[in-house]
Each structure stands twice: as structure tokens, then as C-alpha cells.
Design a protein around this motif. Structure first.
Motif, PDB file in Angstrom:
ATOM      1  N   GLY A   3       0.792  -1.228   0.000  1.00 55.83           N
ATOM      2  CA  GLY A   3       0.000   0.000   0.000  1.00 55.83           C
ATOM      3  C   GLY A   3       0.823   1.276   0.000  1.00 55.83           C
ATOM      4  N   LEU A   4       0.106   2.417   0.101  1.00 54.56           N
ATOM      5  CA  LEU A   4       0.746   3.732  -0.013  1.00 54.56           C
ATOM      6  C   LEU A   4       0.417   4.566   1.219  1.00 54.56           C
ATOM      7  CD1 LEU A   4      -1.148   3.056  -2.775  1.00 54.56           C
ATOM      8  CD2 LEU A   4       0.344   4.830  -3.683  1.00 54.56           C
ATOM      9  N   ASN A   5       1.402   5.258   1.746  1.00 54.03           N
ATOM     10  CA  ASN A   5       1.142   6.149   2.884  1.00 54.03           C
ATOM     11  C   ASN A   5       2.303   7.133   3.010  1.00 54.03           C
ATOM     12  OD1 ASN A   5       0.530   7.394   5.259  1.00 54.03           O
ATOM     13  ND2 ASN A   5       0.028   5.511   6.371  1.00 54.03           N
ATOM     14  N   ASN A  52       2.833   9.196   5.373  1.00 49.18           N
ATOM     15  CA  ASN A  52       3.325   9.288   6.755  1.00 49.18           C
ATOM     16  C   ASN A  52       3.214   7.912   7.398  1.00 49.18           C
ATOM     17  OD1 ASN A  52       3.834  12.221   7.065  1.00 49.18           O
ATOM     18  ND2 ASN A  52       1.672  12.298   6.491  1.00 49.18           N
ATOM     19  N   SER A  53       4.316   7.179   7.366  1.00 47.23           N
ATOM     20  CA  SER A  53       4.265   5.814   7.891  1.00 47.23           C
ATOM     21  C   SER A  53       5.617   5.447   8.486  1.00 47.23           C
ATOM     22  CB  SER A  53       3.904   4.846   6.760  1.00 47.23           C
ATOM     23  OG  SER A  53       4.038   3.515   7.198  1.00 47.23           O
ATOM     24  N   LEU A 102       6.171   2.279   2.331  1.00 44.47           N
ATOM     25  CA  LEU A 102       4.857   2.824   1.979  1.00 44.47           C
ATOM     26  C   LEU A 102       4.983   4.291   1.556  1.00 44.47           C
ATOM     27  CD1 LEU A 102       2.433   1.256   4.616  1.00 44.47           C
ATOM     28  CD2 LEU A 102       3.571   0.233   2.644  1.00 44.47           C
ATOM     29  N   ILE A 103       5.961   4.984   2.128  1.00 38.94           N
ATOM     30  CA  ILE A 103       6.227   6.372   1.690  1.00 38.94           C
ATOM     31  C   ILE A 103       6.729   6.340   0.249  1.00 38.94           C
ATOM     32  CG2 ILE A 103       7.575   8.476   2.100  1.00 38.94           C
ATOM     33  CD1 ILE A 103       7.831   7.638   5.028  1.00 38.94           C
ATOM     34  N   VAL A 108       4.196   6.014  -2.697  1.00 35.03           N
ATOM     35  CA  VAL A 108       3.460   7.207  -3.152  1.00 35.03           C
ATOM     36  C   VAL A 108       4.117   7.767  -4.425  1.00 35.03           C
ATOM     37  CG1 VAL A 108       2.769   9.555  -2.516  1.00 35.03           C
ATOM     38  CG2 VAL A 108       2.703   7.732  -0.801  1.00 35.03           C
TER      39      VAL A 108
END
Lengths: 212, 212
Positions: free
Chosen positions: A34-36, A38-39, A44-45, A48
Motif C-alpha cells: 500500500g501507499l502512505n 506518513n508511515s 509505503l512512503i 506514493v
């Protein structure tokens, strides 16, 4: 090129583009967690970055280029949508570039050493300049009619070349990630390769649709 | 495009192209020990691949595309040189592809798993088909005059797209080698990146010179 070939190219571009978007989402969500932005999980950063650079920057940028073909409205409205879509593409591109710098800095990886990063920054600067000149010449304050007419072919051609540079940068980025993830013959490897193929097909069919 | 801009593009293409050739030779000879298709040092076998794919295939292919601008002779002679240069490019490309398969096989590395290899094989097949169709339609036996005229714009456009795919493949190949050699901020890393930039500049200026 006759208008039926141009219409077919627009349809092809949408099919290839949406396929590439779906493949990329499957890759980032199913295979890469997944994508995030702020992690604690730095990967995950990173995720993005490819998402915003392709779906935000290239896919929407391509839609902006095709707006004169896809939007059924008067010329002024088409032009406004062309300009706004490019502005959205640039904004999402900036967040996408921020994401990879954030990932590098938080993970202690150095920035801007690969050909991908060089191509990317050059492409992005040219894209921004192209938008700025386009805005000043064709929107506000706008140049005199004869000057617009002279500059228009150059605006189109520069746009196509910058867009193709973005496509090329995307391909080099996918290759980088492929090797950083130590992939070879896994399903994920083939998924990334097919994503790359559909991105290049999207790029060419967008350019093809613009030929008059 | 006026002919002075077209001429300037041809000159730019030669400057960018020759620069890329020189940078690549410095890279392969000074940093990577040279080129040899039959060597105990498997890396020297590999080095034949980027050399022939760029200098043999892309550089000479670009010269073939520009032959109608650079060769001062009657149309028939220009066409012959255009065809022969493309044939030389294809022949050298085949040897270049053979070199990387030989390197892989003798080093126990598997073939055809990366996006670079997929793009490369697709590009090469399209290039071969384009040559074959060009030969049959425009040289021997040759199509009827009105048919040639209809097909000619498609031949030009397909040629440009296939050439740009070759450029994109070259960029992905440089990135692969960059990471296989574990480079980051060394002089060799910058040399490879500049080679990539000059290759893309060569590609665009060749295409630019063809716009009428």
C-alpha cells in the motif's frame, strides 16, 4: 491523419492508460503493502512516488494533452480544461517528487545520483516551463494572434517531447525498483514489466492521437 | 518547420550523437576494461552489447533516418543509403543481442526477465518488420505510386516511434548496468548518466530534424 484514426488513438490511449493504472495499483497495494506518505514503514512512503508520478503526473498530463479531442465543448472551455489538468498533473508531480525525497531522507539513502533522477528532474523542470510559457502566451495575458499562431506548433512539439521524456523516465524508474526489490521471474516481476509496456503504449497512443 | 531549423537539428543530432559515442567508449574501455566477443573475462563479452546496441543500432539507425537531409545526391541514391544504413544497423543490432545472450549463457545468468529485455526485443522485432515493409513497398518490388504515397506518412511515423522506443530501451539498459555495477556517486556513475542524457538528446534531435 484522418479523424477516425485520431479517435481510435484516443480510445486506445484510454484503454492502455487505465490498464497501466490498474496494474500499478495491484503492484503497489497487493505486492508492496500500500501507499502512505506518513508511515513508520518507509516503503509505503516510497510507494506514493510511482503512484503520483504515473497516475498523477503522466496519466493526467496525457489527459490534458488529449483534452481538445475528448472534451466536447467550445474551444475556450477545452483550453481551460487543458490548462487546469496540466496544473493538477504538476501539483501531483511535486507531491510525488517530495515523497521520494522524504523516503530517501528518512531511510538514509542519498538523492539524485541515478539517471532516472536526472531525467526526472530535467523533465519536470521542462514541463513546468512549458506550462508557464503556455499560460503566458495562450491564456493570461496572452500574446498577439499572429504570435500565438507562430508559437503554437513549437508548443505542441515541445509538449510531445517532454511527455515522451516523462514516459522514458517512468520506464527507468520501474527498472530501478525492479532491481532494488531483487526481482527476476516472480509474478511481481512480470506485473512490473507489463505495467511498463502499458505505460509506453499509453504514451505513444496519446502522441499518436495528436497528429493532424 | 522551416529548413534552417531542420538543418540545425541535423547538426545538433551529430554533435549529441558523436558525444554519446565518445562517452560510451570512454566508459567501456577506460572504466570497464574494453570489448571482446570471445574472452575469458565475461564482462568484456557483455561490453560488446551496449556498444553495438547504441553505436551500431541506434546511432547508425538515426543516420539512416536523416539520410534524406544529410546525403546530397538524387532521391534514388538517398533512398538506397537510407535502406542500407538501416540494414547495417539491424545486422550490428543482431550481433549486439547475440553478445548479451552469450554473456548470460556463459555466466549462468537467466535471459529475458527484465523490462529492458522485453522493450528491447519488441523494439527490435518492430524495427525488422518496419525495414521489411519499407523494402517491399518502396524498393523491391515496390508498390504502386498512389499506394506509396498513402503509406509514406505511416512509414515515417512508425519509424519515429520505433526509434524512440529504442532510445527508451537504451536508457533502461544504462540504468540496469548502473545498478549491477553498484555505482552511486563515482565518476563512472556520472559518465553513464551523461551518456544517457546525450543519447536522449540525439534521439530527440534526430526526430526533430525530420519534422517538415
Amino acid at each position: 491523419m484522418d479523424s477516425s484514426a485520431s479517435r481510435a488513438s484516443v480510445v486506445a490511449a484510454q484503454v492502455f492508460g487505465v490498464t497501466a493504472v490498474v496494474l500499478m495499483l495491484v503492484w503497489l497495494i497487493h505486492f508492496r503493502g500500500g501507499l502512505n506518505l506518513n508511515s513508520q514503514n518507509k516503503n509505503l512512503i516510497f510507494n506514493v512516488h510511482p503512484f503520483l508520478m504515473f497516475v498523477g503526473f503522466i496519466f493526467i498530463g496525457g489527459q490534458a494533452m488529449m483534452a481538445y479531442k475528448t472534451v466536447r465543448a467550445e474551444r475556450k472551455v477545452q483550453k481551460f480544461i487543458h490548462m487546469i489538468l496540466h496544473l493538477i498533473a504538476i501539483t501531483l508531480g511535486i507531491i510525488g517528487i517530495y515523497a521520494v525525497f522524504k523516503f530517501h531522507n528518512e531511510s538514509g539513502i542519498s538523492n539524485m545520483y541515478s539517471l532516472h533522477s536526472w531525467l526526472g528532474i530535467i523533465t519536470f523542470c521542462l514541463y513546468g516551463l512549458q506550462w508557464l510559457f503556455g499560460f503566458l502566451l495562450f491564456w493570461f495575458p496572452g500574446a498577439a494572434e499572429h504570435r500565438r499562431k507562430n508559437v503554437h506548433p513549437l508548443h505542441r512539439m515541445a509538449g510531445v517531447f517532454i511527455f515522451l521524456m516523462a514516459i522514458c523516465t517512468a520506464e527507468t524508474g520501474l527498472i530501478e525498483r525492479f532491481f532494488f526489490s531483487s526481482l527476476k521471474h516472480q509474478p511481481e516481476a512480470r506485473l512490473i514489466n507489463f505495467t511498463g509496456l502499458f505505460i509506453i503504449l499509453y504514451g505513444f497512443s496519446v502522441c499518436f492521437s495528436l497528429i493532424r
